[in-house]
Design a protein around this motif. Structure first.
Motif, PDB file in Angstrom:
ATOM      1  N   LEU A   4      -6.230 -10.695  -5.226  1.00 22.84           N
ATOM      2  CA  LEU A   4      -6.854 -10.117  -6.409  1.00 22.84           C
ATOM      3  C   LEU A   4      -6.004 -10.498  -7.605  1.00 22.84           C
ATOM      4  O   LEU A   4      -4.825 -10.131  -7.676  1.00 22.84           O
ATOM      5  CB  LEU A   4      -6.937  -8.592  -6.308  1.00 22.84           C
ATOM      6  CG  LEU A   4      -7.942  -8.016  -5.310  1.00 22.84           C
ATOM      7  CD1 LEU A   4      -7.434  -8.119  -3.895  1.00 22.84           C
ATOM      8  CD2 LEU A   4      -8.241  -6.581  -5.655  1.00 22.84           C
ATOM      9  N   THR A   5      -6.576 -11.246  -8.519  1.00 21.65           N
ATOM     10  CA  THR A   5      -5.865 -11.670  -9.718  1.00 21.65           C
ATOM     11  C   THR A   5      -6.270 -10.741 -10.853  1.00 21.65           C
ATOM     12  O   THR A   5      -7.449 -10.661 -11.210  1.00 21.65           O
ATOM     13  CB  THR A   5      -6.210 -13.131 -10.079  1.00 21.65           C
ATOM     14  OG1 THR A   5      -5.917 -13.957  -8.947  1.00 21.65           O
ATOM     15  CG2 THR A   5      -5.416 -13.595 -11.283  1.00 21.65           C
ATOM     16  N   ALA A  45      -4.107  -1.529  -4.369  1.00 25.20           N
ATOM     17  CA  ALA A  45      -5.097  -1.945  -5.362  1.00 25.20           C
ATOM     18  C   ALA A  45      -6.404  -1.254  -5.000  1.00 25.20           C
ATOM     19  O   ALA A  45      -6.717  -1.093  -3.814  1.00 25.20           O
ATOM     20  CB  ALA A  45      -5.266  -3.461  -5.352  1.00 25.20           C
ATOM     21  N   SER A  46      -7.138  -0.832  -6.014  1.00 25.15           N
ATOM     22  CA  SER A  46      -8.415  -0.161  -5.775  1.00 25.15           C
ATOM     23  C   SER A  46      -9.480  -0.721  -6.702  1.00 25.15           C
ATOM     24  O   SER A  46      -9.188  -1.131  -7.822  1.00 25.15           O
ATOM     25  CB  SER A  46      -8.298   1.343  -6.036  1.00 25.15           C
ATOM     26  OG  SER A  46      -7.397   1.935  -5.150  1.00 25.15           O
ATOM     27  N   ILE A  70      -4.738  -0.651   6.521  1.00 28.34           N
ATOM     28  CA  ILE A  70      -4.647  -1.590   5.400  1.00 28.34           C
ATOM     29  C   ILE A  70      -5.694  -1.315   4.322  1.00 28.34           C
ATOM     30  O   ILE A  70      -5.482  -1.594   3.154  1.00 28.34           O
ATOM     31  CB  ILE A  70      -4.802  -3.042   5.913  1.00 28.34           C
ATOM     32  CG1 ILE A  70      -3.700  -3.358   6.915  1.00 28.34           C
ATOM     33  CG2 ILE A  70      -4.768  -4.047   4.768  1.00 28.34           C
ATOM     34  CD1 ILE A  70      -3.923  -4.633   7.682  1.00 28.34           C
ATOM     35  N   ILE A  71      -6.819  -0.743   4.721  1.00 26.30           N
ATOM     36  CA  ILE A  71      -7.914  -0.511   3.784  1.00 26.30           C
ATOM     37  C   ILE A  71      -8.477   0.887   4.001  1.00 26.30           C
ATOM     38  O   ILE A  71      -8.623   1.341   5.133  1.00 26.30           O
ATOM     39  CB  ILE A  71      -9.010  -1.600   3.940  1.00 26.30           C
ATOM     40  CG1 ILE A  71     -10.164  -1.397   2.959  1.00 26.30           C
ATOM     41  CG2 ILE A  71      -9.497  -1.693   5.345  1.00 26.30           C
ATOM     42  CD1 ILE A  71     -11.175  -2.538   2.937  1.00 26.30           C
ATOM     43  N   ALA A  72      -8.764   1.553   2.888  1.00 25.22           N
ATOM     44  CA  ALA A  72      -9.402   2.870   2.951  1.00 25.22           C
ATOM     45  C   ALA A  72     -10.660   2.828   2.098  1.00 25.22           C
ATOM     46  O   ALA A  72     -10.671   2.234   1.010  1.00 25.22           O
ATOM     47  CB  ALA A  72      -8.455   3.952   2.434  1.00 25.22           C
ATOM     48  N   LEU A  73     -11.707   3.459   2.585  1.00 28.21           N
ATOM     49  CA  LEU A  73     -12.977   3.543   1.866  1.00 28.21           C
ATOM     50  C   LEU A  73     -13.263   5.006   1.587  1.00 28.21           C
ATOM     51  O   LEU A  73     -13.265   5.821   2.513  1.00 28.21           O
ATOM     52  CB  LEU A  73     -14.097   2.927   2.700  1.00 28.21           C
ATOM     53  CG  LEU A  73     -13.874   1.487   3.165  1.00 28.21           C
ATOM     54  CD1 LEU A  73     -14.962   1.058   4.127  1.00 28.21           C
ATOM     55  CD2 LEU A  73     -13.808   0.555   1.971  1.00 28.21           C
ATOM     56  N   TRP A  86      -3.837  -1.821   0.815  1.00 26.64           N
ATOM     57  CA  TRP A  86      -2.382  -1.815   0.817  1.00 26.64           C
ATOM     58  C   TRP A  86      -1.915  -3.254   0.970  1.00 26.64           C
ATOM     59  O   TRP A  86      -2.435  -3.992   1.797  1.00 26.64           O
ATOM     60  CB  TRP A  86      -1.840  -0.962   1.962  1.00 26.64           C
ATOM     61  CG  TRP A  86      -1.933   0.493   1.670  1.00 26.64           C
ATOM     62  CD1 TRP A  86      -0.942   1.273   1.137  1.00 26.64           C
ATOM     63  CD2 TRP A  86      -3.050   1.353   1.876  1.00 26.64           C
ATOM     64  NE1 TRP A  86      -1.394   2.567   0.994  1.00 26.64           N
ATOM     65  CE2 TRP A  86      -2.690   2.640   1.441  1.00 26.64           C
ATOM     66  CE3 TRP A  86      -4.347   1.163   2.372  1.00 26.64           C
ATOM     67  CZ2 TRP A  86      -3.560   3.721   1.501  1.00 26.64           C
ATOM     68  CZ3 TRP A  86      -5.202   2.233   2.421  1.00 26.64           C
ATOM     69  CH2 TRP A  86      -4.802   3.491   1.996  1.00 26.64           C
ATOM     70  N   GLY A  87      -0.929  -3.648   0.144  1.00 28.58           N
ATOM     71  CA  GLY A  87      -0.422  -5.011   0.199  1.00 28.58           C
ATOM     72  C   GLY A  87       0.778  -5.182  -0.703  1.00 28.58           C
ATOM     73  O   GLY A  87       1.616  -4.278  -0.805  1.00 28.58           O
TER      74      GLY A  87
END
Length: 129
Positions: A4-5, A45-46, A70-73, A86-87
């Motif tokens: 993600l930039t 990042a969200s 790693i990912i939450a929705l 998460w990263g």
């Protein structure tokens, strides 16, 4: 790997075939060669996705199966779903709002996130016309 930039006004999401480690190593080497400061730190990042996009349910199922660390929705309201990743955050300084966020998860989850983000962007551009 998802990249993600972040710019001053928006962000752009890409799905890359390089591993996270390869991409970060290349970015560090580039910074060294051009004499640029580079800060790398764990981060999140969200972003929002419309809940009515086709494929949202497939993403939810894949996240539960493989990538919940790693990912939450999270459902924001009746129209939007918040995607939290998460990263690692890479920028010229730790306080910078402009930079790159990278993360890696299962190929299928990366594909669904990228596809849904592209569809959301297409819907947004149609609505703004």
């Amino acid at each position: 790997m998802l990249k993600l930039t972040y710019t001053e006004r928006s962000f752009y999401l890409e799905c890359l075939t390089l591993s996270l480690e390869e991409w970060v190593a290349q970015r560090v080497i580039l910074a060294l060669r051009v004499g640029q400061s580079l800060s790398i730190e764990p981060s999140t990042a969200s972003f929002l996705l419309p809940v009515d996009l086709p494929g949202v349910e497939r993403l939810k199922a894949e996240v539960q199966r493989n990538d919940s660390e790693i990912i939450a929705l999270s459902t924001c309201d009746v129209e939007y779903l918040e995607v939290t990743l998460w990263g690692s955050w890479l920028s010229e300084g730790s306080e910078e709002a402009v930079g790159v966020f990278v993360t890696a998860m299962s190929d299928r989850s990366e594909f669904y996130v990228h596809q849904l983000w592209q569809e959301a962007q297409a819907c947004a551009s149609v609505m703004s016309e």
